[in-house]
Design an enzyme around this catalytic site. Structure first.
Site, PDB file in Angstrom:
ATOM      1  N   GLN A 131      -4.185  -0.069  -9.096  1.00 55.61           N
ATOM      2  CA  GLN A 131      -3.074  -1.024  -9.094  1.00 55.61           C
ATOM      3  C   GLN A 131      -3.517  -2.335  -8.436  1.00 55.61           C
ATOM      4  O   GLN A 131      -3.749  -2.361  -7.220  1.00 55.61           O
ATOM      5  CB  GLN A 131      -1.901  -0.417  -8.297  1.00 55.61           C
ATOM      6  N   GLY A 132      -3.615  -3.401  -9.212  1.00 59.22           N
ATOM      7  CA  GLY A 132      -4.050  -4.697  -8.681  1.00 59.22           C
ATOM      8  C   GLY A 132      -2.858  -5.597  -8.406  1.00 59.22           C
ATOM      9  O   GLY A 132      -2.573  -6.509  -9.193  1.00 59.22           O
ATOM     10  N   TYR A 133      -2.178  -5.346  -7.299  1.00 58.71           N
ATOM     11  CA  TYR A 133      -1.040  -6.176  -6.894  1.00 58.71           C
ATOM     12  C   TYR A 133      -1.428  -7.025  -5.670  1.00 58.71           C
ATOM     13  O   TYR A 133      -1.438  -8.234  -5.724  1.00 58.71           O
ATOM     14  CB  TYR A 133       0.151  -5.286  -6.508  1.00 58.71           C
ATOM     15  N   SER A 166      -6.671   0.744  -4.193  1.00 61.87           N
ATOM     16  CA  SER A 166      -7.071   2.157  -4.116  1.00 61.87           C
ATOM     17  C   SER A 166      -7.707   2.582  -5.434  1.00 61.87           C
ATOM     18  O   SER A 166      -7.216   2.212  -6.511  1.00 61.87           O
ATOM     19  CB  SER A 166      -5.851   3.050  -3.853  1.00 61.87           C
ATOM     20  N   GLU A 249       6.646   3.982  -8.095  1.00 58.84           N
ATOM     21  CA  GLU A 249       5.806   4.269  -6.925  1.00 58.84           C
ATOM     22  C   GLU A 249       6.654   4.906  -5.826  1.00 58.84           C
ATOM     23  O   GLU A 249       6.256   5.884  -5.196  1.00 58.84           O
ATOM     24  CB  GLU A 249       5.161   2.980  -6.394  1.00 58.84           C
TER      25      GLU A 249
END
Ligand code: FAD
Length: 398
Positions: A131-133, A166, A249
């Site tokens: 997850q690229g937030y 992660s 999530e």
């Protein structure tokens, strides 16, 4: 909530129980009991194989529709599976971000092609997702993210940086939020991309945590070309799509933690029974007894609060802002539990994995250190309090 299982659910529980007893590799329990010290690359390969095995047995993606490769079951079966896995001390599935977040979001917003292409390989663990937030200057205030994606023909060119990503070091795809319209108000100029992590220009640098593990990473984008067909849910609609992922999530974070808390508490009571403090067994120490009893009460309260959330899901409703209370209970209870494990061990608490004198192979030291991240990951405790204050209690914005 009605806790009585239907005959089908009882049969499902028995099937899961039997399958776990027959299939958890003996090697897993042996290593786990000695402190779970499996070198990381080996652990990822082991977990990839384990998830594949669970998938082949029809135990991954229980609530996903059958056309997406799932089982079309309810959250009750998901809860039963989580409980049985916790009690059997089974390894978790590896592709958690895909199954808990990316998959449901693609099922909700994807084109037919995206829905056909991605979900089945998430379940079988053939493709791992991250997850690229978060970015160095955007975490709690996610909408301020600065990674840019600029249109160039039928592609977008991405430049910028993500952090705390992660599983990025083993991931095949990323849920990427990038700014596509810098002139628009900050929530309105963001787009959600399904990024192939093997694209030229993507660099992943692992970060080592307090535990010594490197679970998360920095990810750099240097002129990465992403086809426009990899946009999920429309250009500049990324905030809405991204929030759907965050809602899932919250759901995934809340699932099964009640039973994990109970298992951890049982282990803690065993530790107290096996440890002497000031010449007496720790369970006879009045202060330790009080703390254990309070944790038992909190674990029961947590269980029934979780049951309320599941009742809502079974009625077809989505988790609302009150789900933040579950996350708070988990974080506060679990961190307190881990602190008590250190207190019970006294000076031995200073010995960790690698020391022959470490209690139970240093497992408690590892879980104690890992638990510090609980109050940050998936939204910090302060942010959960803000959500409860503003959106549940209706207090004015801080
Ligand atoms: C183990 C772990 C795994 C993670 N995995 C991922 C991942 O896979 N992908 C990803 O994108 N991110 C991931 N994260 C990042 C995580 O989502 C962020 O760390 C988190 O959202 C907080 O953002 P930040 O670190 O930038 O802190 P900040 O937002 O800078 O916050 C700093 C402090 O200020 C407080 N604060 C901020 N705003 C407010 C406010 N309005 N009111 C009161 N207090 C406030 C915070 O509570 C915190 O204490 C992970 C984090 C951890 C610890």
């Amino acid at each position: 909530m009605d806790f009585t299982l239907t005959p089908e659910q009882t049969a499902f529980r028995n099937r899961v129980r039997g399958w776990l007893a027959a299939n958890i590799p003996a090697e897993w329990h042996e290593r786990h009991n000695k402190g779970g010290d499996i070198p990381r690359p080996e652990a990822y390969e082991f977990l990839r194989g384990w998830q594949r095995k669970m998938y082949d047995a029809g135990l991954v993606g229980l609530t996903w529709p059958k056309e997406a490769g799932g089982q079309g079951l309810t959250f009750m079966e998901e809860l039963i599976l989580a409980e049985e896995m916790a009690v059997a001390k089974a390894p978790s599935v590896l592709n958690v971000l895909a199954i808990g977040m990316a998959g449901p979001t693609i099922i909700a917003y994807g084109t037919d092609e995206q829905k056909r292409r991605y979900p089945p390989k998430m379940l079988s663990c053939e493709e791992i997702w991250c997850q690229g937030y978060s970015e160095p200057n955007s975490g709690s205030d996610l909408a301020s993210l600065q990674t840019r994606a600029v249109k160039d023909g039928d592609h977008y060119v991405v430049n910028g940086q993500k952090v705390w990503t992660s599983l990025a070091h083993v991931a095949d795809y990323m849920m990427l939020l990038a700014r596509t319209d810098p002139e628009a108000p900050k929530h309105k100029g963001i787009t959600y991309f399904l990024l192939d992590m093997k694209s030229p220009g993507v660099t992943v640098k692992p970060l080592t945590q307090l535990t010594g593990d490197a679970e998360f990473n920095e990810v750099y984008f240097d002129n990465v070309r992403v086809p426009a067909s990899q946009i999920l849910g429309g250009v500049n609609n990324g905030w809405q799509v991204g929030l759907t992922t965050l809602m899932y999530e919250r759901l995934a974070l809340g699932f099964g933690v009640q039973s994990r808390m109970r298992v951890a508490l049982d282990a803690l009571v065993e530790l107290a029974r096996a440890t002497k403090k000031n010449g007496v067994v720790a369970t006879q120490d009045p202060s330790i007894r009080q703390k254990l009893a309070q944790l038992w009460i909190d674990t029961e309260v947590f269980k029934y609060t979780g049951a309320r959330a599941i009742t809502k899901l079974l009625k077809g409703e989505l988790p609302g802002p009150e789900a933040s209370t579950g996350k708070m209970m988990w974080v506060e209870g679990h961190q307190r539990l881990q602190e008590l494990a250190m207190e019970i061990q006294g000076p031995f608490a200073q010995l960790s994995r690698g020391s022959e004198w470490a209690v139970q192979g240093g497992q408690w030291q590892h879980t104690f250190l890992r638990s510090r991240a609980n109050s940050i990951e998936g939204g910090t405790t302060e942010i959960q309090r803000n959500i409860i204050g503003e959106r549940v209690l209706g207090l004015p914005k801080g």
